[in-house]
Scaffold this active site. Structure first.
Site, PDB file in Angstrom:
ATOM      1  N   LYS A   1       0.775  -1.383  -0.153  1.00 46.70           N
ATOM      2  CA  LYS A   1      -0.023  -0.002  -0.297  1.00 46.70           C
ATOM      3  C   LYS A   1       0.891   1.321   0.028  1.00 46.70           C
ATOM      4  O   LYS A   1       2.179   1.116   0.467  1.00 46.70           O
ATOM      5  CB  LYS A   1      -0.806   0.185   1.155  1.00 46.70           C
ATOM      6  CG  LYS A   1      -2.010   0.620   1.275  1.00 46.70           C
ATOM      7  CD  LYS A   1      -3.212  -0.161   0.653  1.00 46.70           C
ATOM      8  CE  LYS A   1      -4.524   0.771   0.292  1.00 46.70           C
ATOM      9  NZ  LYS A   1      -5.600  -0.210  -0.329  1.00 46.70           N
TER      10      LYS A   1
ATOM     11  N   ASP B   1      -6.827   4.277  -4.725  1.00 46.61           N
ATOM     12  CA  ASP B   1      -7.672   3.976  -3.432  1.00 46.61           C
ATOM     13  C   ASP B   1      -8.299   5.267  -3.083  1.00 46.61           C
ATOM     14  O   ASP B   1      -8.474   5.861  -3.987  1.00 46.61           O
ATOM     15  CB  ASP B   1      -6.505   3.612  -2.356  1.00 46.61           C
ATOM     16  CG  ASP B   1      -7.137   2.979  -1.079  1.00 46.61           C
ATOM     17  OD1 ASP B   1      -7.566   1.969  -0.941  1.00 46.61           O
ATOM     18  OD2 ASP B   1      -7.407   4.031  -0.014  1.00 46.61           O
TER      19      ASP B   1
ATOM     20  N   VAL C   1     -15.924   3.440  -5.099  1.00 50.99           N
ATOM     21  CA  VAL C   1     -16.507   2.231  -4.427  1.00 50.99           C
ATOM     22  C   VAL C   1     -17.985   2.154  -4.268  1.00 50.99           C
ATOM     23  O   VAL C   1     -18.797   1.523  -4.673  1.00 50.99           O
ATOM     24  CB  VAL C   1     -15.672   1.951  -3.165  1.00 50.99           C
ATOM     25  CG1 VAL C   1     -16.410   0.979  -2.429  1.00 50.99           C
ATOM     26  CG2 VAL C   1     -14.175   1.826  -3.439  1.00 50.99           C
TER      27      VAL C   1
ATOM     28  N   TRP D   1     -19.947   4.165  -5.870  1.00 54.90           N
ATOM     29  CA  TRP D   1     -20.729   4.446  -7.263  1.00 54.90           C
ATOM     30  C   TRP D   1     -20.838   3.004  -7.724  1.00 54.90           C
ATOM     31  O   TRP D   1     -22.041   2.605  -8.097  1.00 54.90           O
ATOM     32  CB  TRP D   1     -19.615   5.295  -7.995  1.00 54.90           C
ATOM     33  CG  TRP D   1     -19.795   5.241  -9.638  1.00 54.90           C
ATOM     34  CD1 TRP D   1     -20.867   5.768 -10.149  1.00 54.90           C
ATOM     35  CD2 TRP D   1     -19.134   4.356 -10.435  1.00 54.90           C
ATOM     36  NE1 TRP D   1     -20.869   5.538 -11.533  1.00 54.90           N
ATOM     37  CE2 TRP D   1     -19.725   4.727 -12.039  1.00 54.90           C
ATOM     38  CE3 TRP D   1     -18.088   3.667 -10.491  1.00 54.90           C
ATOM     39  CZ2 TRP D   1     -19.160   3.936 -12.829  1.00 54.90           C
ATOM     40  CZ3 TRP D   1     -17.675   2.783 -11.600  1.00 54.90           C
ATOM     41  CH2 TRP D   1     -18.224   3.261 -12.970  1.00 54.90           C
TER      42      TRP D   1
HETATM   43  O1  2IT Z   1      -7.860  -1.686  -1.062  1.00 53.19           O
HETATM   44  C1  2IT Z   1      -7.943  -2.206  -2.038  1.00 53.19           C
HETATM   45  O2  2IT Z   1      -8.112  -3.268  -2.142  1.00 53.19           O
HETATM   46  C2  2IT Z   1      -7.813  -1.425  -3.201  1.00 53.19           C
HETATM   47  N1  2IT Z   1      -7.447   0.036  -3.095  1.00 53.19           N
HETATM   48  C3  2IT Z   1      -7.506  -1.712  -4.569  1.00 53.19           C
HETATM   49  C4  2IT Z   1      -6.026  -2.133  -4.872  1.00 53.19           C
HETATM   50  C5  2IT Z   1      -5.790  -2.700  -6.139  1.00 53.19           C
HETATM   51  O3  2IT Z   1      -4.507  -3.170  -6.128  1.00 53.19           O
HETATM   52  O4  2IT Z   1      -6.542  -2.680  -6.890  1.00 53.19           O
END
Ligand code: 2IT
Length: 448
Positions: free
Chosen positions: A124, A164, A240, A242
């Site tokens: 992340k 994200d 999300v 949406w």
């Molecule tokens: O929290 C998550 O799973 C996302 N923000 C998507 C991460 C991704 O690599 O598609």
């Protein structure tokens, strides 16, 4: 392994990192019993190794705003665990981003990605850059400055970021454009969530919400119910929420509330397709106000400042905005107003005491983010596959695969989470299933 001993060690090492400690505690509590049935895990110190990220990059991001002022933000990439594949996970741009927040998200991502059945490790990243009120040019300049540092840390077989909170298709475009310039790599699956003309997967924007509704449908089928006719609430109005609104409507549920940092927007007759499209415009404006929906559709909506979606009576609630957005008091209010199920689409959207209460005293059905929202990253995995094969699948192909993956995730929760009374504890199920996969890979790869 004793959860309280590990937590005491972590608290001493990482004082004040509350989100990170909260996420670790939840997983350890779920897996303690299973873990202790495997002395080989204890001997290889699997938990002690799994709770710390492999590495964290921290960098300065300096850019120039529209007034010509120099701005400096902090950027991060947390590479949490690569036992089952390259680091994979989104980038969050939000003023409250800290290492604790990104470590909690990277830790959760590791188990979520394990559940998807695809070979992806967990990571992340992000920045304390605040997109609210920024112009398009400022967003572009920030993304370019961020990538000037990030590109050293990532690669299609090494670490593949995505969006994200605060990072959607537009930001991925600016980030990818700069990556191409710097790396001179043009067929890259180095980011996912790309546009349709430059390597993106059809349905990736919708996938987190679609997958969540598929998961909810499976969980309801298991107890002889369906989504048809249910009144549901979402929180936020971002990417999300949406996708979730679109699929909820298609499956016959009625979305009666969305929200923003400014308050809640009630939609008593249910959200319309036009309103769902308008959510995209609201996000692109960077105003971050749900009141804009009520201003646009005054006859069909009611805006209340300072309230959350959880004050609106519904059958099923879908937290879909931010961590810890649903408290114990919110859970009690939902239940008192007739709500009987909560499917967490945001990562760690519910506070720990709220989850405990909903699962026990409240007698509610609860499923955690790492299972419910995994369709997003799973479709990122499908985007990587298409990039590697130099092809694009049709919407029907992607949707079928997404559906199949959500079924597999649901089955793993049932396998590891079914209790003596026949009910499924989705928190336990998801945590144990994800943990077992990562732990098995770590065992087989030796002490590294
Ligand atoms: O929290 C998550 O799973 C996302 N923000 C998507 C991460 C991704 O690599 O598609």
């Amino acid at each position: 392994m004793k959860t309280n001993e590990i937590m005491a060690m972590l608290q001493a090492k990482h004082p004040g990192e509350s989100e990170y400690l909260q996420a670790v505690q939840e997983v350890l509590e779920s897996i303690e019993e299973v873990y202790n049935q495997h002395p080989e895990f204890e001997q290889a110190k699997i938990v002690e190794r799994m709770v710390e990220p492999d590495r964290i990059y921290t960098f300065r991001v300096t850019w120039v705003d529209d007034k010509g002022q120099v701005q400096t933000n902090l950027g991060y990439r947390v590479q949490f665990n690569s036992a089952i594949g390259p680091y994979k996970g989104g980038l969050r741009f939000h003023k409250a981003v800290t290492p604790s927040m990104l470590k909690f998200l990277g830790f959760e991502q590791t188990f979520k990605n394990a559940l998807t059945t695809l070979p992806m490790g967990g990571g992340k990243g992000g920045s304390d850059f605040d997109p609210v009120g920024k112009s398009n040019d400022e967003i572009m300049r920030f993304c370019q400055a961020f990538m000037l540092e990030l590109w050293h840390c990532i690669g299609p077989d090494e670490d593949v970021p995505a969006g994200d909170v605060g990072v959607g298709g537009r930001e991925i475009g600016f980030l990818d454009g700069m990556y191409r310039k710097l790396a001179r790599q043009y067929n890259t699956g180095v980011l996912t969530g790309k546009g349709m003309t430059w390597g993106g997967s059809i349905l990736r924007p919708e996938a987190t919400g679609y997958g969540a509704l598929y998961f909810a449908q499976l969980a309801l089928e298991k107890i002889g119910k369906s989504l048809k006719g249910q009144r549901v609430s979402l929180s936020g109005f971002g990417n999300v929420a949406w996708g979730a609104a679109k699929k909820a409507k298609q499956l016959g549920a009625k979305v009666v509330a969305i929200s923003g940092p400014d308050g809640v927007c009630e939609i008593p007759d249910g959200i319309t397709d036009e309103m769902i499209d308008y959510m995209l415009e609201m996000r692109a404006s960077n105003r971050n106000k749900v009141e804009d929906m009520a201003v646009k559709y005054p006859a069909a909506t009611k805006f209340t400042a300072g309230k959350k979606s959880w004050s609106v009576p519904v059958d099923i609630a879908f937290p879909s905005a931010f961590q810890n957005e649903l408290s114990l008091a919110d859970a009690k209010e939902l239940k008192a107003n007739g709500c009987w199920a909560v499917f967490e689409i945001s990562n760690m959207g519910c506070q720990a005491d709220a989850i405990h209460w909903m699962q026990h005293e409240g007698g509610m059905l609860f499923a955690p983010g790492k299972a419910v929202n995994a369709g997003g990253v799973a479709t990122s995995g499908l985007e990587m596959t298409q990039n590697a094969e130099h092809i694009s699948w049709t919407a029907a192909e992607v949707d079928e695969r997404l559906h199949h993956i959500m079924s597999a995730i649901h089955e793993q929760c049932v396998k590891y989470g079914t209790q003596a009374d026949g009910k499924v504890d989705y928190v336990k199920g998801a945590n144990i299933a994800g943990f077992m996969k990562v732990a098995t890979a770590m065992m087989e790869e030796g002490i590294v």
